[in-house]
Design a protein around this motif. Structure first.
Motif, PDB file in Angstrom:
ATOM      1  N   LEU A  23       0.859  -1.184   0.000  1.00 47.34           N
ATOM      2  CA  LEU A  23       0.000   0.000   0.000  1.00 47.34           C
ATOM      3  C   LEU A  23       0.893   1.231   0.000  1.00 47.34           C
ATOM      4  N   VAL A  24       0.737   2.077  -0.975  1.00 48.03           N
ATOM      5  CA  VAL A  24       1.572   3.278  -1.032  1.00 48.03           C
ATOM      6  C   VAL A  24       1.239   4.169   0.160  1.00 48.03           C
ATOM      7  N   GLY A  25       2.232   4.409   1.009  1.00 47.96           N
ATOM      8  CA  GLY A  25       2.016   5.223   2.203  1.00 47.96           C
ATOM      9  C   GLY A  25       1.092   4.557   3.215  1.00 47.96           C
ATOM     10  N   GLY A  26       0.819   3.257   3.049  1.00 52.41           N
ATOM     11  CA  GLY A  26      -0.042   2.536   3.999  1.00 52.41           C
ATOM     12  C   GLY A  26      -1.521   2.850   3.841  1.00 52.41           C
ATOM     13  N   ARG A  27      -1.894   3.551   2.765  1.00 50.33           N
ATOM     14  CA  ARG A  27      -3.271   4.049   2.661  1.00 50.33           C
ATOM     15  C   ARG A  27      -4.166   3.158   1.805  1.00 50.33           C
ATOM     16  N   ALA A  28      -5.420   3.046   2.226  1.00 51.57           N
ATOM     17  CA  ALA A  28      -6.409   2.344   1.403  1.00 51.57           C
ATOM     18  C   ALA A  28      -7.730   3.097   1.494  1.00 51.57           C
ATOM     19  N   SER A  29      -8.296   3.402   0.336  1.00 46.73           N
ATOM     20  CA  SER A  29      -9.599   4.078   0.298  1.00 46.73           C
ATOM     21  C   SER A  29     -10.696   3.051   0.563  1.00 46.73           C
ATOM     22  N   SER A  30     -11.917   3.544   0.722  1.00 44.78           N
ATOM     23  CA  SER A  30     -13.044   2.652   0.981  1.00 44.78           C
ATOM     24  C   SER A  30     -13.206   1.632  -0.151  1.00 44.78           C
ATOM     25  N   LEU A  31     -13.072   2.109  -1.385  1.00 43.26           N
ATOM     26  CA  LEU A  31     -13.219   1.218  -2.544  1.00 43.26           C
ATOM     27  C   LEU A  31     -12.099   0.174  -2.558  1.00 43.26           C
ATOM     28  N   GLN A  32     -10.903   0.626  -2.252  1.00 39.29           N
ATOM     29  CA  GLN A  32      -9.770  -0.306  -2.229  1.00 39.29           C
ATOM     30  C   GLN A  32      -9.947  -1.338  -1.111  1.00 39.29           C
ATOM     31  N   LEU A  33     -10.517  -0.893   0.019  1.00 34.02           N
ATOM     32  CA  LEU A  33     -10.749  -1.844   1.119  1.00 34.02           C
ATOM     33  C   LEU A  33     -11.746  -2.925   0.698  1.00 34.02           C
ATOM     34  N   GLU A  34     -12.702  -2.548  -0.131  1.00 35.14           N
ATOM     35  CA  GLU A  34     -13.637  -3.570  -0.639  1.00 35.14           C
ATOM     36  C   GLU A  34     -12.876  -4.630  -1.424  1.00 35.14           C
ATOM     37  N   GLY A  35     -11.937  -4.179  -2.251  1.00 31.56           N
ATOM     38  CA  GLY A  35     -11.113  -5.118  -3.027  1.00 31.56           C
ATOM     39  C   GLY A  35     -10.280  -5.996  -2.106  1.00 31.56           C
ATOM     40  N   ILE A  36      -9.740  -5.400  -1.047  1.00 33.08           N
ATOM     41  CA  ILE A  36      -8.921  -6.162  -0.096  1.00 33.08           C
ATOM     42  C   ILE A  36      -9.783  -7.221   0.598  1.00 33.08           C
ATOM     43  N   LEU A  37     -11.007  -6.851   0.950  1.00 31.00           N
ATOM     44  CA  LEU A  37     -11.906  -7.816   1.606  1.00 31.00           C
ATOM     45  C   LEU A  37     -12.265  -8.961   0.653  1.00 31.00           C
ATOM     46  N   GLU A  38     -12.419  -8.643  -0.621  1.00 27.07           N
ATOM     47  CA  GLU A  38     -12.689  -9.722  -1.594  1.00 27.07           C
ATOM     48  C   GLU A  38     -11.502 -10.663  -1.684  1.00 27.07           C
ATOM     49  N   TRP A  39     -10.315 -10.086  -1.611  1.00 27.82           N
ATOM     50  CA  TRP A  39      -9.084 -10.882  -1.700  1.00 27.82           C
ATOM     51  C   TRP A  39      -8.972 -11.853  -0.520  1.00 27.82           C
ATOM     52  N   ILE A  40      -9.194 -11.352   0.715  1.00 32.58           N
ATOM     53  CA  ILE A  40      -8.930 -12.220   1.883  1.00 32.58           C
ATOM     54  C   ILE A  40     -10.145 -13.073   2.262  1.00 32.58           C
ATOM     55  N   LYS A  41     -11.273 -12.831   1.620  1.00 32.19           N
ATOM     56  CA  LYS A  41     -12.522 -13.570   1.899  1.00 32.19           C
ATOM     57  C   LYS A  41     -12.771 -13.630   3.405  1.00 32.19           C
ATOM     58  N   ASP A  42     -12.842 -14.838   3.992  1.00 34.80           N
ATOM     59  CA  ASP A  42     -13.081 -14.886   5.442  1.00 34.80           C
ATOM     60  C   ASP A  42     -11.785 -15.156   6.201  1.00 34.80           C
ATOM     61  N   GLY A  43     -10.657 -14.839   5.582  1.00 37.33           N
ATOM     62  CA  GLY A  43      -9.357 -15.046   6.243  1.00 37.33           C
ATOM     63  C   GLY A  43      -8.964 -13.844   7.084  1.00 37.33           C
ATOM     64  N   GLU A  44      -7.665 -13.634   7.232  1.00 41.42           N
ATOM     65  CA  GLU A  44      -7.205 -12.488   8.018  1.00 41.42           C
ATOM     66  C   GLU A  44      -6.037 -11.816   7.311  1.00 41.42           C
ATOM     67  N   ILE A  45      -5.792 -10.563   7.682  1.00 45.59           N
ATOM     68  CA  ILE A  45      -4.622  -9.863   7.158  1.00 45.59           C
ATOM     69  C   ILE A  45      -3.676  -9.571   8.307  1.00 45.59           C
ATOM     70  N   GLU A  46      -2.423  -9.447   7.932  1.00 48.41           N
ATOM     71  CA  GLU A  46      -1.391  -9.075   8.902  1.00 48.41           C
ATOM     72  C   GLU A  46      -0.793  -7.759   8.417  1.00 48.41           C
ATOM     73  N   ILE A  47      -0.666  -6.800   9.330  1.00 48.36           N
ATOM     74  CA  ILE A  47      -0.062  -5.509   8.956  1.00 48.36           C
ATOM     75  C   ILE A  47       1.445  -5.629   9.172  1.00 48.36           C
ATOM     76  N   THR A  48       2.228  -5.265   8.154  1.00 46.13           N
ATOM     77  CA  THR A  48       3.680  -5.416   8.276  1.00 46.13           C
ATOM     78  C   THR A  48       4.309  -4.147   8.864  1.00 46.13           C
ATOM     79  N   ARG A  49       5.610  -4.213   9.087  1.00 43.06           N
ATOM     80  CA  ARG A  49       6.318  -3.060   9.656  1.00 43.06           C
ATOM     81  C   ARG A  49       6.467  -1.913   8.669  1.00 43.06           C
ATOM     82  N   ARG A  50       6.023  -2.097   7.432  1.00 44.73           N
ATOM     83  CA  ARG A  50       6.019  -0.989   6.488  1.00 44.73           C
ATOM     84  C   ARG A  50       4.593  -0.540   6.188  1.00 44.73           C
ATOM     85  N   GLY A  51       3.629  -1.012   6.990  1.00 47.77           N
ATOM     86  CA  GLY A  51       2.240  -0.628   6.742  1.00 47.77           C
ATOM     87  C   GLY A  51       1.682  -1.301   5.497  1.00 47.77           C
ATOM     88  N   ASN A  52       2.269  -2.442   5.105  1.00 45.81           N
ATOM     89  CA  ASN A  52       1.705  -3.231   4.007  1.00 45.81           C
ATOM     90  C   ASN A  52       0.805  -4.314   4.593  1.00 45.81           C
TER      91      ASN A  52
END
Ligand code: SF4
Length: 413
Positions: A23-52
């Motif tokens: 994520l450039v600068g660690g940022r995600a818009s509402s629309l981008q978050l929808e895409g991220i939720l589609e990607w992880i389905k019912d899984g989980e995300i981990e935030i890295t030390r670079r905000g990725n």
């Protein structure tokens, strides 16, 4: 093996694969978050030390998911996506003390990477941090290149060395492109993909700056980096923005992991009370910007109802553990076992499966590093205290509980 996963080249892990979304600068818009939720389905995300964001799954992302994320500009060109390592302060553009808004540079640099596919040969670890003088500062965090604002008209650029050059703002991108040009030439002459710091060590910093000046036909003043007296170790709490009516709320994320449902809920809070944007921070927390003052109390209430805190760092953090091929220890299970007890004893600890310390970003009393199967080395304030098995860890830590909390730089080995 490629040690830096991306969306287009996930790395194999025990029982699946690991994909990383930059994520450039660690940022995600509402629309981008929808895409991220589609990607992880019912899984989980981990935030890295670079905000990725990282996601573990049995199979790599499908072409459909990749296309969607590409359309949302969450993935760059196939050749240079892995180079989108662009760090900003989470408060960039909204901080009350900032000297300049660095988010425009982040966008410009992202476009440069997108348009210059020949950069594909650079090390995937090549990273840039843009510091706009925000109170929540990234200047002490690791970046190959740091662009740090001095005043509204000039910045100083550092390259893994304390001696930087003072550059007028309108010439920043030219200087960065020249640095990358030199780095590309250095990479072409090497047999493996060298890091930028290897080029600096090879030429010497003064020679690097001299080459930059020669190529641009300009001279730049030198400036030595001062030690950051107030390094930021978190981005938690309620922050005034530079517009009096708005606030940003920093939320702690235990173990830097969020289930899809939790991400969905935070997105709803951001949609309802902010602009829908979430900022993932280098301290593995989340910032919700642009919350109008009339909605701050309700936002905090809903965050608390999620059992999340805006004040407390998680007492125990851990890297991916056995999901990663390099891990000696089951950090995730050990973290769960320790979590209640450490809370009761006011001890904080980070568990790392190996000495790479990928997920270590906030200060703790203790650092436990996996050194052989099921065995941790326990550190405090740069000193190794002892080695013990995962079963013995809590008892051993309890023996040392009166030691003071060490700061991050002192604890990091
Ligand atoms: S610290 Fe080591 S074990 Fe943990 S995720 Fe990083 S590489 Fe894997």
């Amino acid at each position: 093996m490629n040690r830096c996963p991306s969306m287009l080249a996930p790395t194999p892990t025990q029982g699946g694969c690991l994909s990383r979304l930059r994520l450039v600068g660690g940022r995600a818009s509402s629309l981008q978050l929808e895409g991220i939720l589609e990607w992880i389905k019912d899984g989980e995300i981990e935030i890295t030390r670079r905000g990725n964001l990282q996601h573990r799954s049995l199979l790599p992302p499908t072409p459909l998911v990749l296309q969607k994320l590409q359309d949302l500009k969450l993935i760059g060109s196939p050749e240079t996506d892995q180079l989108r390592n662009i760090m900003l302060s989470p408060m960039a553009g909204i901080d009350t003390k900032m000297v300049m808004d660095t988010s425009l540079w982040a966008k410009e640099w992202e476009k440069y990477l997108q348009d210059h596919r020949e950069l594909k040969d650079l090390s995937a670890k090549f990273s840039i941090g843009f510091d706009g003088g925000e109170t929540v500062s990234i200047t002490h965090l690791l970046n190959d290149v740091l662009v740090s604002a001095i005043d509204p008209a000039s910045v100083v650029i550092f390259l893994s060395d304390p001696v930087g050059v003072v550059v007028p703002v309108q010439e920043v991108i030219d200087v960065l492109q020249t640095i990358v040009f030199l780095y590309m030439n250095f990479t072409k002459a090497a047999t493996t993909k060298p890091r930028l710091k290897e080029m600096v060590a090879n030429y010497g910093i003064e020679s690097v700056w001299h080459r930059v000046e020669q190529k641009l036909g300009k001279k730049f003043d030198r400036l030595s980096k001062l030690t950051d007296k107030n390094p930021s170790f978190s981005c938690l709490g309620v922050f005034h923005q530079n517009n009096d009516a708005y606030f940003a709320i920093g939320v702690a994320i235990p173990s830097s992991r969020l289930a899809a449902m939790e991400l969905q809920k935070l997105k709803q809070i951001a949609d309802r009370f902010g602009t829908g944007e979430l900022r993932f921070t280098p301290w593995q927390s989340i910032l919700i910007p642009f919350v109008h003052r009339s909605f701050v109390a309700e936002s905090l209430k809903q965050i608390t109802e999620m059992n999340l805190s805006v004040t407390d760092q998680p007492p125990i953090t851990a890297c991916a553990g056995l999901a990663c091929n390099s891990s000696f220890t089951d950090t995730q299970t050990n973290a769960k076992e320790l979590s209640q007890q450490t809370k009761a004893r006011s001890i904080t600890i980070h568990l790392s499966g190996c000495a790479r310390l990928c997920a270590y970003s906030i200060p703790h009393h203790f650092l436990a590093i996996g050194v052989s199967p099921g065995v941790y080395a326990l550190y405090h304030d740069q000193k190794k205290l002892t080695e013990c098995t995962d079963r013995e860890l809590l008892t051993v830590v309890a023996n040392y509980q009166n030691l003071p909390k060490a700061n991050l730089s002192a604890t990091k080995i």
